[in-house]
Design an enzyme around this catalytic site. Structure first.
Site, PDB file in Angstrom:
ATOM      1  N   ASP A 107      -0.212   0.122  -5.342  1.00 34.78           N
ATOM      2  CA  ASP A 107      -1.329   0.865  -4.771  1.00 34.78           C
ATOM      3  C   ASP A 107      -2.499   0.815  -5.741  1.00 34.78           C
ATOM      4  OD1 ASP A 107      -1.391   2.789  -2.183  1.00 34.78           O
ATOM      5  OD2 ASP A 107      -2.865   3.487  -3.651  1.00 34.78           O
TER       6      ASP A 107
ATOM      7  N   CYS B 262      -1.898   3.858  10.616  1.00 32.30           N
ATOM      8  CA  CYS B 262      -1.862   5.147  11.309  1.00 32.30           C
ATOM      9  C   CYS B 262      -3.165   5.301  12.100  1.00 32.30           C
ATOM     10  CB  CYS B 262      -1.693   6.272  10.308  1.00 32.30           C
ATOM     11  SG  CYS B 262      -1.329   7.860  11.087  1.00 32.30           S
TER      12      CYS B 262
ATOM     13  N   CYS C 210       0.869  -1.187   0.000  1.00 23.87           N
ATOM     14  CA  CYS C 210       0.000   0.000   0.000  1.00 23.87           C
ATOM     15  C   CYS C 210       0.897   1.225   0.000  1.00 23.87           C
ATOM     16  CB  CYS C 210      -0.925  -0.005   1.218  1.00 23.87           C
ATOM     17  SG  CYS C 210      -1.881  -1.517   1.421  1.00 23.87           S
ATOM     18  N   ALA C 211       1.598   1.436  -1.102  1.00 28.15           N
ATOM     19  CA  ALA C 211       2.705   2.391  -1.119  1.00 28.15           C
ATOM     20  C   ALA C 211       2.251   3.843  -1.116  1.00 28.15           C
ATOM     21  CB  ALA C 211       3.584   2.128  -2.340  1.00 28.15           C
TER      22      ALA C 211
END
Length: 256
Positions: free
Chosen positions: A105, A206, A81-82
């Site tokens: 991605d 995150c 998931c760049a």
């Protein structure tokens, strides 16, 4: 209160000690070995050390995720998931531009930003693959069982960025969280599929929600008993304690 801005010294071109005196007000970050922190506002993109690729803008927590991969020269590494490639560029530096680094991605616009960034950074071993949402595995068939490292910094609620984006809390609903956790589980399963025996999976988000962290990886371990967790277990970064964005990081080895 404005969150501090973090930079990463690009070891393909320099060392932190060399660029530190060239950036007004910069201090070393507490945890990431290549990190620099700007406490005062500064137009980074006008700095010569930014324009020539010696530094990149990257939160210290994001730098620590890349470091957790323990990427080495000559490996095959998949950044599943760049996005725009911040961690990909850090991985390229760890690999010293040797080996295969595949940045994937499903967002064409975000992934297209990686090319110019890689050129500026001098990162030459990066391949990009655009994935179809919900059919990510179709573009990765040749990498099944081939990766030394798979990094999954999955799409998530972003609760770890609320110190910088407080308005984001109003966009999170139970329905959206359920969609995200389903996607995260599917990507994590795909990451395990790509690993070779002895390969390393790093899952990160995150987020400060257990549904996107500990609960998710515990379920992953139940589905894949061939995963062995790091000796230190998972790691949680908190803005109030670590002065980074909020992150959950967990590393695993695939035994067979």
């Amino acid at each position: 209160e404005r969150a501090p801005l973090d930079l990463r010294a690009n070891r393909l071109k320099t060392m932190r000690s060399a660029v530190l005196p060239l950036i007004p007000g910069a201090v070393p970050t507490a945890h990431a070995q290549d990190g620099l922190r700007l406490v005062d506002a500064l137009n980074v993109e006008e700095l010569p050390v930014y324009m020539d690729g010696r530094v990149e803008v990257q939160d210290e927590g994001s730098q620590l995720i890349a470091a957790a991969c323990r990427a080495q020269p000559g490996m095959t590494v998949v950044d599943l998931c760049a996005g725009a490639g911040g961690k990909t560029l850090a991985l390229a530096a760890d690999m010293e531009n040797r080996g295969r680094l595949i940045a994937c991605d499903a967002d064409r616009a975000r992934l297209s930003r990686l090319g110019p960034r890689a050129e500026r950074a001098g990162a030459t071993n990066i391949e990009t693959r655009l994935l179809d949402a919900n059919r990510e595995d179709e573009a990765l068939g040749d990498l099944i069982g081939a990766a030394d490292v798979v990094l999954i910094d999955a799409p998530c609620s972003g609760t770890g960025t609320w110190r910088r984006n407080p308005e984001a809390r109003w966009r999170l609903t139970p329905q959206r969280l359920a969609r995200l956790t389903a996607l995260q589980a599917r990507l994590a399963d795909l990451g395990v599929l790509l690993l070779k025996p002895g390969g390393r999976l790093v899952y990160a988000g995150c987020s400060r929600l257990p549904e996107e962290g500990l609960v998710l990886v515990e379920a992953l371990r139940e589905r894949h008993p061939d995963l062995t967790s790091d000796v230190g277990g998972s790691q949680t970064l908190r803005p109030d304690r670590d002065e980074t964005d909020g992150f959950f990081i967990a590393g695993y080895e695939k035994s067979c």
